[in-house]
Design a protein around this motif. Sequence first.
Motif, PDB file in Angstrom:
ATOM      1  N   ARG A  83      -8.359  -0.864  -4.693  1.00  0.00           N
ATOM      2  CA  ARG A  83      -8.459  -1.978  -3.671  1.00  0.00           C
ATOM      3  C   ARG A  83      -7.417  -2.040  -2.501  1.00  0.00           C
ATOM      4  O   ARG A  83      -6.291  -1.438  -2.797  1.00  0.00           O
ATOM      5  N   SER A  84      -7.704  -2.579  -1.571  1.00  0.00           N
ATOM      6  CA  SER A  84      -6.780  -2.219  -0.292  1.00  0.00           C
ATOM      7  C   SER A  84      -6.513  -3.657   0.299  1.00  0.00           C
ATOM      8  O   SER A  84      -7.097  -4.512   0.145  1.00  0.00           O
ATOM      9  N   PHE A  85      -5.517  -3.655   0.964  1.00  0.00           N
ATOM     10  CA  PHE A  85      -5.028  -4.952   1.570  1.00  0.00           C
ATOM     11  C   PHE A  85      -4.239  -4.640   2.928  1.00  0.00           C
ATOM     12  O   PHE A  85      -4.062  -3.140   3.158  1.00  0.00           O
ATOM     13  N   SER A  86      -3.406  -5.388   3.557  1.00  0.00           N
ATOM     14  CA  SER A  86      -2.979  -5.067   4.984  1.00  0.00           C
ATOM     15  C   SER A  86      -1.915  -6.122   5.172  1.00  0.00           C
ATOM     16  O   SER A  86      -2.066  -7.279   4.766  1.00  0.00           O
ATOM     17  N   LEU A  87      -0.779  -5.842   6.032  1.00  0.00           N
ATOM     18  CA  LEU A  87       0.216  -6.784   6.735  1.00  0.00           C
ATOM     19  C   LEU A  87       0.126  -6.676   7.892  1.00  0.00           C
ATOM     20  O   LEU A  87      -0.699  -6.062   8.551  1.00  0.00           O
ATOM     21  N   LYS A  88       0.656  -7.836   8.462  1.00  0.00           N
ATOM     22  CA  LYS A  88       0.595  -8.246   9.992  1.00  0.00           C
ATOM     23  C   LYS A  88       1.789  -8.914  10.150  1.00  0.00           C
ATOM     24  O   LYS A  88       2.440  -9.475   9.212  1.00  0.00           O
ATOM     25  N   VAL A 112       8.639  -0.001  18.055  1.00  0.00           N
ATOM     26  CA  VAL A 112      10.148   0.180  18.899  1.00  0.00           C
ATOM     27  C   VAL A 112      10.966  -0.200  17.879  1.00  0.00           C
ATOM     28  O   VAL A 112      11.922   0.657  17.951  1.00  0.00           O
ATOM     29  N   ASN A 113      11.017  -1.354  17.157  1.00  0.00           N
ATOM     30  CA  ASN A 113      12.074  -1.501  16.296  1.00  0.00           C
ATOM     31  C   ASN A 113      11.291  -1.386  14.846  1.00  0.00           C
ATOM     32  O   ASN A 113      12.399  -1.402  13.723  1.00  0.00           O
ATOM     33  N   TYR A 114      10.188  -1.131  14.332  1.00  0.00           N
ATOM     34  CA  TYR A 114       9.740  -0.660  13.099  1.00  0.00           C
ATOM     35  C   TYR A 114       8.285   0.056  13.450  1.00  0.00           C
ATOM     36  O   TYR A 114       7.774  -0.203  14.416  1.00  0.00           O
ATOM     37  N   ILE A 115       8.015   0.629  12.311  1.00  0.00           N
ATOM     38  CA  ILE A 115       6.674   1.505  12.270  1.00  0.00           C
ATOM     39  C   ILE A 115       5.568   0.164  12.273  1.00  0.00           C
ATOM     40  O   ILE A 115       5.758  -0.515  11.234  1.00  0.00           O
ATOM     41  N   ALA A 116       4.623   0.112  13.083  1.00  0.00           N
ATOM     42  CA  ALA A 116       3.939  -0.974  12.943  1.00  0.00           C
ATOM     43  C   ALA A 116       2.913  -1.045  11.737  1.00  0.00           C
ATOM     44  O   ALA A 116       2.857   0.045  11.099  1.00  0.00           O
ATOM     45  N   PHE A 117       2.582  -2.008  11.143  1.00  0.00           N
ATOM     46  CA  PHE A 117       1.936  -2.359  10.009  1.00  0.00           C
ATOM     47  C   PHE A 117       0.458  -1.683  10.178  1.00  0.00           C
ATOM     48  O   PHE A 117      -0.146  -1.181   8.955  1.00  0.00           O
ATOM     49  N   ASP A 118      -0.068  -1.599  11.302  1.00  0.00           N
ATOM     50  CA  ASP A 118      -1.626  -0.779  11.434  1.00  0.00           C
ATOM     51  C   ASP A 118      -1.472   0.665  11.743  1.00  0.00           C
ATOM     52  O   ASP A 118      -2.411   1.355  12.125  1.00  0.00           O
ATOM     53  N   ASP A 119       0.009   1.419  11.925  1.00  0.00           N
ATOM     54  CA  ASP A 119       0.074   2.582  12.104  1.00  0.00           C
ATOM     55  C   ASP A 119      -0.517   3.515  10.972  1.00  0.00           C
ATOM     56  O   ASP A 119      -0.434   3.064   9.781  1.00  0.00           O
ATOM     57  N   PRO A 120      -1.152   4.642  11.182  1.00  0.00           N
ATOM     58  CA  PRO A 120      -1.812   5.364  10.202  1.00  0.00           C
ATOM     59  C   PRO A 120      -0.653   6.117   9.224  1.00  0.00           C
ATOM     60  O   PRO A 120      -1.075   6.023   8.006  1.00  0.00           O
ATOM     61  N   GLU A 121       0.360   6.046   9.507  1.00  0.00           N
ATOM     62  CA  GLU A 121       1.552   6.611   8.713  1.00  0.00           C
ATOM     63  C   GLU A 121       1.774   5.379   7.537  1.00  0.00           C
ATOM     64  O   GLU A 121       2.011   5.940   6.377  1.00  0.00           O
ATOM     65  N   MET A 122       1.370   4.231   7.573  1.00  0.00           N
ATOM     66  CA  MET A 122       1.574   3.052   6.685  1.00  0.00           C
ATOM     67  C   MET A 122       0.424   2.841   6.000  1.00  0.00           C
ATOM     68  O   MET A 122       0.333   2.254   4.582  1.00  0.00           O
ATOM     69  N   GLN A 123      -0.850   3.357   6.219  1.00  0.00           N
ATOM     70  CA  GLN A 123      -1.968   2.873   5.364  1.00  0.00           C
ATOM     71  C   GLN A 123      -1.991   3.206   4.065  1.00  0.00           C
ATOM     72  O   GLN A 123      -2.539   2.610   3.179  1.00  0.00           O
ATOM     73  N   LYS A 124      -1.372   4.565   3.803  1.00  0.00           N
ATOM     74  CA  LYS A 124      -1.331   4.910   2.329  1.00  0.00           C
ATOM     75  C   LYS A 124      -0.655   4.129   1.480  1.00  0.00           C
ATOM     76  O   LYS A 124      -0.930   3.917   0.304  1.00  0.00           O
ATOM     77  N   TYR A 125       0.105   2.992   2.057  1.00  0.00           N
ATOM     78  CA  TYR A 125       0.957   2.136   1.169  1.00  0.00           C
ATOM     79  C   TYR A 125       0.226   0.895   0.888  1.00  0.00           C
ATOM     80  O   TYR A 125       0.498   0.321   0.071  1.00  0.00           O
ATOM     81  N   TYR A 126      -0.828   0.552   1.494  1.00  0.00           N
ATOM     82  CA  TYR A 126      -1.671  -0.664   1.379  1.00  0.00           C
ATOM     83  C   TYR A 126      -2.933  -0.491   0.261  1.00  0.00           C
ATOM     84  O   TYR A 126      -3.866  -0.765   0.386  1.00  0.00           O
ATOM     85  N   VAL A 127      -2.621   0.454  -0.616  1.00  0.00           N
ATOM     86  CA  VAL A 127      -3.743   0.850  -1.533  1.00  0.00           C
ATOM     87  C   VAL A 127      -3.294   0.389  -3.184  1.00  0.00           C
ATOM     88  O   VAL A 127      -2.157   0.837  -3.285  1.00  0.00           O
ATOM     89  N   ILE A 128      -3.931  -0.457  -3.569  1.00  0.00           N
ATOM     90  CA  ILE A 128      -3.492  -0.815  -4.990  1.00  0.00           C
ATOM     91  C   ILE A 128      -4.505   0.168  -6.097  1.00  0.00           C
ATOM     92  O   ILE A 128      -5.378  -0.015  -5.959  1.00  0.00           O
ATOM     93  N   PRO A 129      -3.731   0.802  -6.886  1.00  0.00           N
ATOM     94  CA  PRO A 129      -4.366   1.535  -7.664  1.00  0.00           C
ATOM     95  C   PRO A 129      -4.931   0.815  -8.882  1.00  0.00           C
ATOM     96  O   PRO A 129      -4.594  -0.433  -9.001  1.00  0.00           O
ATOM     97  N   PRO A 130      -5.826   1.482  -9.374  1.00  0.00           N
ATOM     98  CA  PRO A 130      -6.687   0.665 -10.563  1.00  0.00           C
ATOM     99  C   PRO A 130      -5.709   0.071 -11.733  1.00  0.00           C
ATOM    100  O   PRO A 130      -4.700   0.774 -11.985  1.00  0.00           O
ATOM    101  N   ALA A 131      -5.699  -1.054 -12.280  1.00  0.00           N
ATOM    102  CA  ALA A 131      -4.974  -1.341 -13.485  1.00  0.00           C
ATOM    103  C   ALA A 131      -3.703  -1.685 -13.283  1.00  0.00           C
ATOM    104  O   ALA A 131      -2.797  -1.350 -14.328  1.00  0.00           O
ATOM    105  N   VAL A 132      -2.976  -2.052 -12.094  1.00  0.00           N
ATOM    106  CA  VAL A 132      -1.614  -2.311 -11.903  1.00  0.00           C
ATOM    107  C   VAL A 132      -1.372  -3.679 -11.632  1.00  0.00           C
ATOM    108  O   VAL A 132      -2.052  -4.529 -11.242  1.00  0.00           O
ATOM    109  N   SER A 133      -0.180  -4.189 -11.774  1.00  0.00           N
ATOM    110  CA  SER A 133       0.107  -5.495 -11.816  1.00  0.00           C
ATOM    111  C   SER A 133       1.088  -5.755 -10.470  1.00  0.00           C
ATOM    112  O   SER A 133       1.579  -6.866 -10.051  1.00  0.00           O
ATOM    113  N   TYR A 134       1.553  -4.672  -9.839  1.00  0.00           N
ATOM    114  CA  TYR A 134       2.293  -4.768  -8.549  1.00  0.00           C
ATOM    115  C   TYR A 134       2.564  -3.278  -7.964  1.00  0.00           C
ATOM    116  O   TYR A 134       1.914  -2.415  -8.352  1.00  0.00           O
ATOM    117  N   VAL A 135       2.501  -3.485  -6.340  1.00  0.00           N
ATOM    118  CA  VAL A 135       2.818  -2.511  -5.756  1.00  0.00           C
ATOM    119  C   VAL A 135       3.850  -2.845  -4.648  1.00  0.00           C
ATOM    120  O   VAL A 135       4.407  -3.772  -4.497  1.00  0.00           O
TER     121      VAL A 135
END
Length: 189
Positions: A83-88, A112-135
């Motif tokens: 499952r995926s989510f996003s930050l803003k 400028v001060n941080y990598i934007a949340f919608d940057d392609p570099e960040m998208q891989k971190y917004y995926v929740i693997p199956p059967a986990v309780s935290y990311v």
Amino acid sequence: MKNAWITILCSVCLWSACTEEVVPSIYTGPDGINFYYDQVGPYDADPYPGGSSVQSGSLSNSSPRDTLWFRILVMGNLSDKERSFSLKQSTLSAIDSSSYYTGGVKVAVPGVNYIAFDDPEMQKYYVIPPAVSYVDVPVIMMRDPEAFVGSSKFSMQYCLHFEIVPTDELKILDPRFYRAKLTFTQWSW
């Protein structure tokens, strides 16, 4: 004859002990996510203790990027799919929370001060693997080389308020814990 009855009784006991009991799921609520909250300070989440090799947000010429990790808890029924989510970045108002007062600290600018949340570099971190309780998700701070042009300051502080964006699949289960705050310093040397 007595031995035959004992053998039959033991066989029945062993057979009944080997059956599988299926425990029905008793949770019927929605699936959701929230930031890990350490119960210290305001309701805004802090960087997760031990989740980062660096516990302070500080940037200098020798360290143009720094990363702090934030833990997101996954609640509800176990899922067998990703499952995926996003930050803003949060849009702040004075009535939202007393902790949003920045006290003259500059608001961090994405890209400028941080990598934007919608940057392609960040998208891989917004995926929740199956059967986990935290990311754990990173916030990557960047040094702005133009920050001190025409300034006599030796350091500048930035504040970044951000939040989880709810989806149809993953709701915010506790409205107190969907926002996080990060304050970091950039040094001129």
